[in-house]
Design a protein around this motif. Structure first.
Motif, short mmCIF file in Angstrom:
data_model
loop_
_atom_site.label_atom_id
_atom_site.label_comp_id
_atom_site.label_asym_id
_atom_site.label_seq_id
_atom_site.Cartn_x
_atom_site.Cartn_y
_atom_site.Cartn_z
N GLU A 166 25.22 -13.55 16.36
CA GLU A 166 26.10 -14.26 17.31
C GLU A 166 26.06 -13.59 18.68
O GLU A 166 26.00 -14.25 19.71
N ALA A 167 26.08 -12.23 18.65
CA ALA A 167 26.07 -11.49 19.92
C ALA A 167 24.76 -11.74 20.67
O ALA A 167 24.76 -11.94 21.89
N VAL A 168 23.63 -11.75 19.91
CA VAL A 168 22.33 -12.00 20.55
C VAL A 168 22.32 -13.39 21.16
O VAL A 168 21.92 -13.60 22.31
N GLN A 169 22.84 -14.36 20.38
CA GLN A 169 22.88 -15.74 20.87
C GLN A 169 23.74 -15.84 22.14
O GLN A 169 23.36 -16.48 23.12
N ALA A 170 24.90 -15.15 22.12
CA ALA A 170 25.81 -15.20 23.28
C ALA A 170 25.12 -14.60 24.51
O ALA A 170 25.24 -15.11 25.61
N ASN A 171 24.34 -13.53 24.25
CA ASN A 171 23.62 -12.87 25.34
C ASN A 171 22.57 -13.79 25.95
O ASN A 171 22.43 -13.90 27.17
N SER A 195 22.61 -17.09 25.79
CA SER A 195 23.29 -18.19 26.50
C SER A 195 23.75 -17.71 27.86
O SER A 195 23.65 -18.43 28.85
N LYS A 196 24.27 -16.46 27.93
CA LYS A 196 24.76 -15.93 29.19
C LYS A 196 23.61 -15.82 30.19
O LYS A 196 23.75 -16.19 31.36
N ARG A 197 22.46 -15.33 29.68
CA ARG A 197 21.31 -15.18 30.58
C ARG A 197 20.80 -16.52 31.08
O ARG A 197 20.46 -16.70 32.24
N GLU A 198 20.80 -17.51 30.13
CA GLU A 198 20.37 -18.86 30.53
C GLU A 198 21.29 -19.42 31.60
O GLU A 198 20.87 -20.05 32.54
N LYS A 199 22.60 -19.14 31.41
CA LYS A 199 23.60 -19.65 32.36
C LYS A 199 23.38 -19.01 33.73
O LYS A 199 23.42 -19.69 34.76
#
Ligand code: ADP
Length: 261
Positions: free
Chosen positions: A19-24, A26-30
């Motif tokens: 989940e943390a990797v995914q959130a990271n 998504s944050k980078r994509e954003k």
């Protein structure tokens, strides 16, 4: 072999990591998306005045505009206005990147809001008069100093007051207030202007976000003012909020801490 309960714990830990990797990601994509949008906005904002300058210069060179002094003067005035637009845009962009580069590096000092208000008011007095806008100051005599930066606070107030002026029709009023809280001082800039809808209130601090682009440009706005203000407020460890009602007016609130004794 791990016992069943430990396997469960391991499974949960792996899930949390995923989940943390995914959130990271998504944050980078954003962030990447914000960066792309920013570049595209800057290009667009620069291209519009440049295209206009090119058009008028070409007409001056090729057409008969140079034969008529009046026409030539009119064209040159338009070119001058477009150059001013580009200059304000570049100035605001530089200011934004300087603030970002200095994030966390600014040293805070003890500052009195009142002289800051007087200084900003002196600069804007003529514009208030021109638009017949009444100005009120609502501040008790005994108000604490705050921890901040005189330069940043001057810029913040200048910008909020300029916006209040731009978005308040003739004959309206602007009130600047100071309120003492236990360990904070609250500055308010209130206008009786056009107001901002709920939907727009959540976006006006974004770079280049404008409710009405044409109007903002006509008023000389770059759409970067409130983004700069927000950065400055964060830099001096304060908070900024807006309350507003369409066709009634807006209140911008800046809260800064008082120095610790
Ligand atoms: P601008 O250069 O367009 O004024 P800002 O970043 O300062 O850019 O403000 C963003 C937008 O927020 C403005 O275009 C305007 O639509 C809205 N806005 C800001 N201040 C006010 C106000 N006091 N009253 C109404 N609308 C405002």
């Amino acid at each position: 072999h791990l016992p069943k309960n430990e396997l469960g714990t391991l499974g949960k830990a792996i899930n949390r990591l995923a989940e943390a990797v995914q959130a990271n990601i998504s944050k980078r994509e954003k962030m990447e998306q914000i960066r792309r949008e920013f570049s595209s906005n800057v290009s667009h904002e620069l291209k519009t005045p440049l295209t206009s300058i090119k058009g008028y210069v070409e007409t001056l060179i090729e057409g008969g505009a140079l034969d008529s002094k009046d026409d030539a003067k009119r064209f040159l005035k338009i070119i001058e206005a477009n150059i001013e637009r580009i200059t304000s845009l570049v100035t605001d962009l530089l200011r934004l990147s300087t603030i970002e580069a200095n994030q966390g590096l600014i040293s805070l000092e003890s500052v009195d809001w009142k002289p800051v208000i007087s200084e900003v008011l002196m600069r804007q007095e003529i514009n208030l008069k021109k638009k017949s806008i009444r100005f009120n100051l609502n501040a008790p005599d005994s108000i604490s100093k705050v921890m901040g930066s005189r330069k940043a606070m001057t810029h913040i107030l200048d910008n909020l007051l300029q916006n209040a002026l731009n978005y308040t029709p003739e004959g309206g009023s602007i009130t600047v207030g100071l309120t003492q809280k236990t360990s904070q001082v609250v500055l308010t800039v209130e206008d009786t202007g056009i107001g901002i809808s709920k939907r727009d209130q959540s976006r006006i601090f974004e770079r280049f976000y404008r409710v009405d682009s044409a109007r903002s440009r006509d008023d000389g706005g770059t759409g970067l003012g409130l983004a700069i203000v927000k950065h400055l407020v964060i830099q001096i460890q304060g908070t900024i909020n807006v309350q507003s009602e369409l066709n009634k007016g807006s209140i911008f609130t800046v809260t800064l801490p008082t120095p610790q004794t």
